[in-house]
Design an enzyme around this catalytic site. Structure first.
Site, PDB file in Angstrom:
ATOM      1  N   TYR A 185      14.867   4.330  -8.335  1.00 17.96           N
ATOM      2  CA  TYR A 185      14.322   3.334  -9.264  1.00 17.96           C
ATOM      3  C   TYR A 185      12.909   3.712  -9.680  1.00 17.96           C
ATOM      4  CZ  TYR A 185      12.497  -1.419 -10.427  1.00 17.96           C
ATOM      5  OH  TYR A 185      11.919  -2.509 -11.015  1.00 17.96           O
TER       6      TYR A 185
ATOM      7  N   LYS B  75      11.458   4.637 -13.459  1.00 18.44           N
ATOM      8  CA  LYS B  75      10.401   3.820 -14.070  1.00 18.44           C
ATOM      9  C   LYS B  75       9.176   4.669 -14.407  1.00 18.44           C
ATOM     10  CE  LYS B  75      11.602  -0.662 -14.057  1.00 18.44           C
ATOM     11  NZ  LYS B  75      11.677  -1.410 -15.313  1.00 18.44           N
TER      12      LYS B  75
ATOM     13  N   LYS C 173      18.371 -18.576   1.869  1.00 18.93           N
ATOM     14  CA  LYS C 173      18.644 -18.643   3.306  1.00 18.93           C
ATOM     15  C   LYS C 173      18.182 -19.982   3.890  1.00 18.93           C
ATOM     16  CE  LYS C 173      18.679 -13.716   4.242  1.00 18.93           C
ATOM     17  NZ  LYS C 173      18.027 -12.584   4.907  1.00 18.93           N
TER      18      LYS C 173
HETATM   19  N1  LIG Z   1      12.045  -9.031 -10.279  1.00 18.83           N
HETATM   20  C1  LIG Z   1      10.968  -8.395  -9.817  1.00 18.83           C
HETATM   21  O1  LIG Z   1      10.401  -8.745  -8.774  1.00 18.83           O
HETATM   22  C2  LIG Z   1      10.411  -7.220 -10.584  1.00 18.83           C
HETATM   23  C3  LIG Z   1       9.250  -6.595 -10.087  1.00 18.83           C
HETATM   24  C4  LIG Z   1       8.683  -5.554 -10.807  1.00 18.83           C
HETATM   25  C5  LIG Z   1       9.261  -5.143 -11.997  1.00 18.83           C
HETATM   26  N2  LIG Z   1      10.393  -5.749 -12.449  1.00 18.83           N
HETATM   27  C6  LIG Z   1      10.952  -5.292 -13.739  1.00 18.83           C
HETATM   28  O2  LIG Z   1      10.988  -6.414 -14.607  1.00 18.83           O
HETATM   29  C7  LIG Z   1      12.072  -6.301 -15.523  1.00 18.83           C
HETATM   30  C8  LIG Z   1      12.851  -7.600 -15.542  1.00 18.83           C
HETATM   31  O3  LIG Z   1      13.302  -7.870 -14.230  1.00 18.83           O
HETATM   32  P1  LIG Z   1      14.145  -9.185 -13.878  1.00 18.83           P
HETATM   33  O4  LIG Z   1      13.768  -9.566 -12.496  1.00 18.83           O
HETATM   34  O5  LIG Z   1      14.072 -10.170 -14.982  1.00 18.83           O
HETATM   35  O6  LIG Z   1      15.614  -8.569 -13.784  1.00 18.83           O
HETATM   36  P2  LIG Z   1      17.015  -9.304 -13.867  1.00 18.83           P
HETATM   37  O7  LIG Z   1      16.873 -10.767 -13.734  1.00 18.83           O
HETATM   38  O8  LIG Z   1      17.915  -8.565 -12.901  1.00 18.83           O
HETATM   39  O9  LIG Z   1      17.472  -8.962 -15.340  1.00 18.83           O
HETATM   40  C9  LIG Z   1      17.797  -7.672 -15.715  1.00 18.83           C
HETATM   41  C10 LIG Z   1      18.110  -7.692 -17.167  1.00 18.83           C
HETATM   42  O10 LIG Z   1      18.480  -6.351 -17.563  1.00 18.83           O
HETATM   43  C11 LIG Z   1      19.710  -6.420 -18.255  1.00 18.83           C
HETATM   44  N3  LIG Z   1      20.465  -5.187 -18.049  1.00 18.83           N
HETATM   45  C12 LIG Z   1      20.829  -4.613 -16.873  1.00 18.83           C
HETATM   46  N4  LIG Z   1      21.586  -3.522 -17.117  1.00 18.83           N
HETATM   47  C13 LIG Z   1      21.679  -3.405 -18.471  1.00 18.83           C
HETATM   48  C14 LIG Z   1      22.351  -2.512 -19.334  1.00 18.83           C
HETATM   49  N5  LIG Z   1      23.067  -1.483 -18.861  1.00 18.83           N
HETATM   50  N6  LIG Z   1      22.252  -2.707 -20.677  1.00 18.83           N
HETATM   51  C15 LIG Z   1      21.527  -3.748 -21.173  1.00 18.83           C
HETATM   52  N7  LIG Z   1      20.878  -4.624 -20.408  1.00 18.83           N
HETATM   53  C16 LIG Z   1      20.963  -4.466 -19.060  1.00 18.83           C
HETATM   54  C17 LIG Z   1      20.434  -7.620 -17.667  1.00 18.83           C
HETATM   55  O11 LIG Z   1      21.435  -8.057 -18.582  1.00 18.83           O
HETATM   56  P3  LIG Z   1      22.685  -8.985 -18.083  1.00 18.83           P
HETATM   57  O12 LIG Z   1      22.130 -10.040 -17.189  1.00 18.83           O
HETATM   58  O13 LIG Z   1      23.195  -9.519 -19.359  1.00 18.83           O
HETATM   59  O14 LIG Z   1      23.614  -8.062 -17.361  1.00 18.83           O
HETATM   60  C18 LIG Z   1      19.282  -8.594 -17.537  1.00 18.83           C
HETATM   61  O15 LIG Z   1      19.031  -9.213 -18.776  1.00 18.83           O
HETATM   62  C19 LIG Z   1      12.850  -5.064 -15.085  1.00 18.83           C
HETATM   63  O16 LIG Z   1      12.497  -3.978 -15.882  1.00 18.83           O
HETATM   64  C20 LIG Z   1      12.383  -4.834 -13.659  1.00 18.83           C
HETATM   65  O17 LIG Z   1      12.485  -3.474 -13.304  1.00 18.83           O
HETATM   66  C21 LIG Z   1      10.978  -6.773 -11.777  1.00 18.83           C
END
Ligand SMILES: NC(=O)c1ccc[n+]([C@@H]2O[C@H](COP(=O)([O-])OP(=O)(O)OC[C@H]3O[C@@H](n4cnc5c(N)ncnc54)[C@H](OP(=O)(O)O)[C@@H]3O)[C@@H](O)[C@H]2O)c1
Length: 307
Positions: free
Chosen positions: A130, A134, A181
């Site tokens: 990952y 990134k 949990k």
């Molecule tokens: N959550 C954290 O703590 C965290 C921390 C640091 C950085 N980030 C970054 O923040 C961003 C958003 O994270 P999040 O927590 O909102 O993630 P999330 O809730 O898991 O959402 C991921 C999103 O990406 C879409 N996606 C996944 N695979 C895809 C594909 N093959 N084609 C098109 N869309 C796809 C999903 O679409 P569907 O739901 O429609 O499948 C969903 O809309 C990401 O880039 C992540 O790396 C997150």
């Protein structure tokens, strides 16, 4: 401006729905366009014709998912990112803001984390797939700027939490796992069992704050250097557990399973550049954010993502 948000059905993406802005926001998820497929990426940009893209789409998971499926995390994220950035460039999208993560920083590094260190060592082994995918978003954005003059920028948030998170216990993040949990322990009256020893330190940002900052970056941030945008101030996982127990009025037992992975011990970040550029920005404090998320979860359970 027409702003397309990839990953618009996820936790951060759905936070854009509540933002008051004069921009037209278009949220898309994987059911609209599978961005691992270059033809879908092309179709998305040609159909929507955005002026700017906020690129959030990613295969996202917690410490165990990242290490169990390390090849999938690398391959799917690398493809999504290549397809999105190349298509935006080919179709003349003027601004792209892509989201990185503090997971991409080297494992052995001086704290607090500063963007100048991003490529200066190996990331933590638990999430190297990952992390490298990134990191390449930063390289790709800077390369398109250097060769073609594209104004493509990147932002680095730390751990995020919010409404519409994934509550998958094997492949989720720490706050949703703790919330689920504790709630299930309250319902079943069995002890809640957490991974690690509770001493791991993390910084947490509320997803709606990050969504607001990303919109601000579309209008205001044009530097090639990634911008740390997370709320700083470390909190131990055991402190998070205590806060959630208090909000959910959990009186049952808790246990720590030290055989399960806990990830890097700490990774405090330096957000001073963002705060200097955006004086007056106020992050949501953790108590208020957790209260909103726990209340939402208790109303929705068991109809939550990852269940
Ligand atoms: N959550 C954290 O703590 C965290 C921390 C640091 C950085 N980030 C970054 O923040 C961003 C958003 O994270 P999040 O927590 O909102 O993630 P999330 O809730 O898991 O959402 C991921 C999103 O990406 C879409 N996606 C996944 N695979 C895809 C594909 N093959 N084609 C098109 N869309 C796809 C999903 O679409 P569907 O739901 O429609 O499948 C969903 O809309 C990401 O880039 C992540 O790396 C997150």
């Amino acid at each position: 401006m027409r702003i397309l948000v990839t990953g618009g059905t996820g936790m951060v993406g759905s936070a854009f729905k509540k933002i008051n802005t004069s921009h037209k926001i278009i949220l898309v998820g994987s059911k609209d366009y599978d961005l691992t497929n270059p033809r879908h990426a092309k179709k998305m940009v040609m159909n929507i014709r955005p002026d700017a893209v906020i690129h959030l789409a990613a295969k996202v998971g917690g410490v165990k998912g990242n290490s169990d499926y390390v090849a999938d995390f690398y391959s799917q994220n690398a493809r999504i990112n290549l397809n999105v950035l190349d298509t935006c460039h080919d179709e003349g999208v003027k601004k792209v803001v892509s989201l990185l993560s503090t997971c991409i920083y080297p494992d052995k590094v001086e704290y607090p984390l500063n963007p100048s260190q991003i490529h200066s060592g190996e990331p933590h082994p638990s999430n190297f797939g990952y992390a490298y995918a990134k990191r390449m978003l930063d390289i790709h954005s800077r390369a398109l700027r250097a060769q073609y003059g594209r104004n493509y920028v990147t932002a680095v948030p730390n751990n995020m939490y919010g409404l519409n998170d994934s509550y998958d216990l094997n492949n989720g993040h720490v706050i949703p796992a703790v919330i689920r949990k504790i709630w299930e322990s309250k319902l079943s009256q069995a002890p809640a069992v957490f991974w690690g020893n509770g001493r791991t330190l993390r910084e947490f940002s509320f997803a709606p704050d990050i969504a607001r900052i990303l919109l601000w970056m579309v209008d205001n941030y044009d530097d090639p250097e990634p911008l740390n945008i997370g709320n700083t101030g470390e909190i131990s996982i055991s402190n998070i557990v205590q806060k959630v127990r208090s909000i959910m009025n959990h009186k049952g037992g808790i246990e720590w399973d030290i055989s399960m992975p806990a990830g890097q011990f700490k990774k405090p970040s330096d957000n001073s550049k963002f705060l200097a550029l955006s004086p007056g920005f106020k992050y949501t404090d953790i108590d208020s954010g957790l209260k909103q998320v726990c209340t939402w979860f208790m109303e929705k359970y068991p109809n939550v993502r990852g269940n």
